[in-house]
Design a protein around this motif. Structure first.
Motif, PDB file in Angstrom:
ATOM      1  N   CYS A 113      40.688  -9.493 -32.439  1.00 45.81           N
ATOM      2  CA  CYS A 113      41.696  -8.528 -32.861  1.00 45.81           C
ATOM      3  C   CYS A 113      42.184  -7.723 -31.660  1.00 45.81           C
ATOM      4  N   LEU A 114      43.497  -7.686 -31.483  1.00 50.45           N
ATOM      5  CA  LEU A 114      44.112  -6.933 -30.397  1.00 50.45           C
ATOM      6  C   LEU A 114      44.406  -5.492 -30.823  1.00 50.45           C
ATOM      7  N   ALA A 115      44.275  -5.237 -32.105  1.00 49.43           N
ATOM      8  CA  ALA A 115      44.482  -3.918 -32.700  1.00 49.43           C
ATOM      9  C   ALA A 115      43.746  -3.924 -34.043  1.00 49.43           C
ATOM     10  N   PRO A 116      43.546  -2.775 -34.664  1.00 53.08           N
ATOM     11  CA  PRO A 116      42.893  -2.777 -35.976  1.00 53.08           C
ATOM     12  C   PRO A 116      43.654  -3.658 -36.971  1.00 53.08           C
ATOM     13  N   ALA A 117      42.897  -4.430 -37.749  1.00 53.50           N
ATOM     14  CA  ALA A 117      43.471  -5.326 -38.761  1.00 53.50           C
ATOM     15  C   ALA A 117      42.582  -5.257 -40.002  1.00 53.50           C
ATOM     16  N   THR A 118      42.400  -4.056 -40.523  1.00 51.84           N
ATOM     17  CA  THR A 118      41.457  -3.840 -41.624  1.00 51.84           C
ATOM     18  C   THR A 118      41.839  -4.576 -42.907  1.00 51.84           C
ATOM     19  N   PHE A 119      43.080  -5.036 -43.008  1.00 45.12           N
ATOM     20  CA  PHE A 119      43.475  -5.828 -44.175  1.00 45.12           C
ATOM     21  C   PHE A 119      42.742  -7.170 -44.215  1.00 45.12           C
ATOM     22  N   LEU A 120      42.087  -7.547 -43.101  1.00 44.42           N
ATOM     23  CA  LEU A 120      41.279  -8.775 -43.072  1.00 44.42           C
ATOM     24  C   LEU A 120      39.881  -8.554 -43.648  1.00 44.42           C
ATOM     25  N   ASP A 121      39.471  -7.293 -43.750  1.00 44.25           N
ATOM     26  CA  ASP A 121      38.125  -6.969 -44.250  1.00 44.25           C
ATOM     27  C   ASP A 121      37.891  -7.615 -45.612  1.00 44.25           C
ATOM     28  N   GLY A 122      36.739  -8.272 -45.754  1.00 40.33           N
ATOM     29  CA  GLY A 122      36.379  -8.898 -47.017  1.00 40.33           C
ATOM     30  C   GLY A 122      37.086 -10.216 -47.284  1.00 40.33           C
ATOM     31  N   ASN A 123      37.956 -10.641 -46.356  1.00 42.17           N
ATOM     32  CA  ASN A 123      38.706 -11.886 -46.532  1.00 42.17           C
ATOM     33  C   ASN A 123      38.462 -12.897 -45.417  1.00 42.17           C
ATOM     34  N   TYR A 124      37.858 -12.448 -44.332  1.00 40.59           N
ATOM     35  CA  TYR A 124      37.540 -13.303 -43.190  1.00 40.59           C
ATOM     36  C   TYR A 124      36.135 -12.965 -42.725  1.00 40.59           C
ATOM     37  N   THR A 125      35.473 -13.934 -42.093  1.00 33.23           N
ATOM     38  CA  THR A 125      34.126 -13.728 -41.573  1.00 33.23           C
ATOM     39  C   THR A 125      34.195 -12.977 -40.249  1.00 33.23           C
ATOM     40  N   LEU A 126      33.623 -11.792 -40.222  1.00 24.69           N
ATOM     41  CA  LEU A 126      33.528 -10.990 -39.003  1.00 24.69           C
ATOM     42  C   LEU A 126      32.241 -11.400 -38.310  1.00 24.69           C
ATOM     43  N   VAL A 127      32.364 -12.010 -37.137  1.00 31.83           N
ATOM     44  CA  VAL A 127      31.201 -12.621 -36.483  1.00 31.83           C
ATOM     45  C   VAL A 127      30.767 -11.917 -35.205  1.00 31.83           C
ATOM     46  N   GLY A 128      31.577 -11.021 -34.675  1.00 33.55           N
ATOM     47  CA  GLY A 128      31.194 -10.367 -33.427  1.00 33.55           C
ATOM     48  C   GLY A 128      32.121  -9.244 -33.034  1.00 33.55           C
ATOM     49  N   GLN A 129      31.829  -8.675 -31.846  1.00 30.15           N
ATOM     50  CA  GLN A 129      32.607  -7.557 -31.320  1.00 30.15           C
ATOM     51  C   GLN A 129      32.657  -7.653 -29.802  1.00 30.15           C
ATOM     52  N   VAL A 130      33.852  -7.501 -29.241  1.00 29.32           N
ATOM     53  CA  VAL A 130      33.985  -7.394 -27.794  1.00 29.32           C
ATOM     54  C   VAL A 130      33.407  -6.044 -27.393  1.00 29.32           C
ATOM     55  N   THR A 131      32.430  -6.057 -26.497  1.00 26.87           N
ATOM     56  CA  THR A 131      31.803  -4.813 -26.043  1.00 26.87           C
ATOM     57  C   THR A 131      32.191  -4.456 -24.615  1.00 26.87           C
ATOM     58  N   ALA A 132      32.774  -5.399 -23.898  1.00 30.10           N
ATOM     59  CA  ALA A 132      33.269  -5.154 -22.540  1.00 30.10           C
ATOM     60  C   ALA A 132      34.351  -6.174 -22.235  1.00 30.10           C
ATOM     61  N   GLY A 133      35.365  -5.758 -21.488  1.00 30.78           N
ATOM     62  CA  GLY A 133      36.407  -6.679 -21.066  1.00 30.78           C
ATOM     63  C   GLY A 133      37.603  -6.765 -21.992  1.00 30.78           C
ATOM     64  N   MET A 134      37.750  -5.802 -22.896  1.00 30.44           N
ATOM     65  CA  MET A 134      38.896  -5.860 -23.812  1.00 30.44           C
ATOM     66  C   MET A 134      40.216  -5.790 -23.046  1.00 30.44           C
ATOM     67  N   GLU A 135      40.205  -5.147 -21.875  1.00 33.88           N
ATOM     68  CA  GLU A 135      41.427  -5.085 -21.067  1.00 33.88           C
ATOM     69  C   GLU A 135      41.856  -6.485 -20.612  1.00 33.88           C
ATOM     70  N   ALA A 136      40.908  -7.383 -20.412  1.00 41.54           N
ATOM     71  CA  ALA A 136      41.230  -8.771 -20.058  1.00 41.54           C
ATOM     72  C   ALA A 136      41.820  -9.497 -21.265  1.00 41.54           C
TER      73      ALA A 136
END
Length: 163
Positions: A113-136
């Motif tokens: 996700c490049l920005a919040p997309a909370t409309f995906l909550d409960g409809n797609y599998t959330l498998v991880g989180q970028v913790t460093a390097g989001m600027e890349a």
């Protein structure tokens, strides 16, 4: 991240090398154990090395994980059942499993996700989180139109497991 997510992060950390810099992704087996294991398995096999970000919609997602770079294929492994949750949200840097209209069709493709997309909550599998390097990640070449199809897309140079 919640407490379960930060426990044992080393064995659940994936490093993704882009031409813009390195990205650290912490997988969330507490939310999606099957999808987290699938990404680890494919990463260990080198499956993601060279995969292109064929779909990039500015302000929404950057998608990869199809060796044909068409968005139409996955790995040779069987599709995964849905692991939807409302215990976490698709915020900036969230990593989700891409799928077809069939909720049980996630395989190898994932999006960041490049920005919040909370409309995906409960409809797609959330498998991880970028913790460093989001600027890349934010520098990945954007696509055009509603489909976000990218001409001459950027690639994952290499994806490895941290441990």
């Amino acid at each position: 991240m919640t407490e379960p997510a930060i426990a044992d992060t080393t064995s659940n950390t994936v490093l993704m090398e882009l031409k813009y810099g390195n990205v650290t992704i912490v997988l969330r087996p507490d939310l999606a154990p099957l999808a987290a294991e699938r990404i680890k398995t494919l990463t260990a096999q080198g499956f993601y090395d060279g995969c292109k970000f064929f779909r990039v919609i500015p302000g929404f997602v950057a998608q990869t994980g199809d060796r044909t770079n068409t968005g139409m294929h996955g790995s040779d492994l069987p599709n995964l059942p849905a692991e939807f949750t409302n215990d976490a949200s698709f915020l900036t840097g969230a990593v989700g499993m891409a799928r077809t209209s069939d909720p049980n069709s996630a395989n190898s493709q994932f999006f960041i996700c490049l920005a919040p997309a909370t409309f995906l909550d409960g409809n797609y599998t959330l498998v991880g989180q970028v913790t460093a390097g989001m600027e890349a990640v934010q520098q990945i070449k954007p696509g055009a139109g509603q489909s976000g199809s990218v001409t001459d897309p950027d690639s994952i140079i290499k994806m490895t497991l941290a441990a």
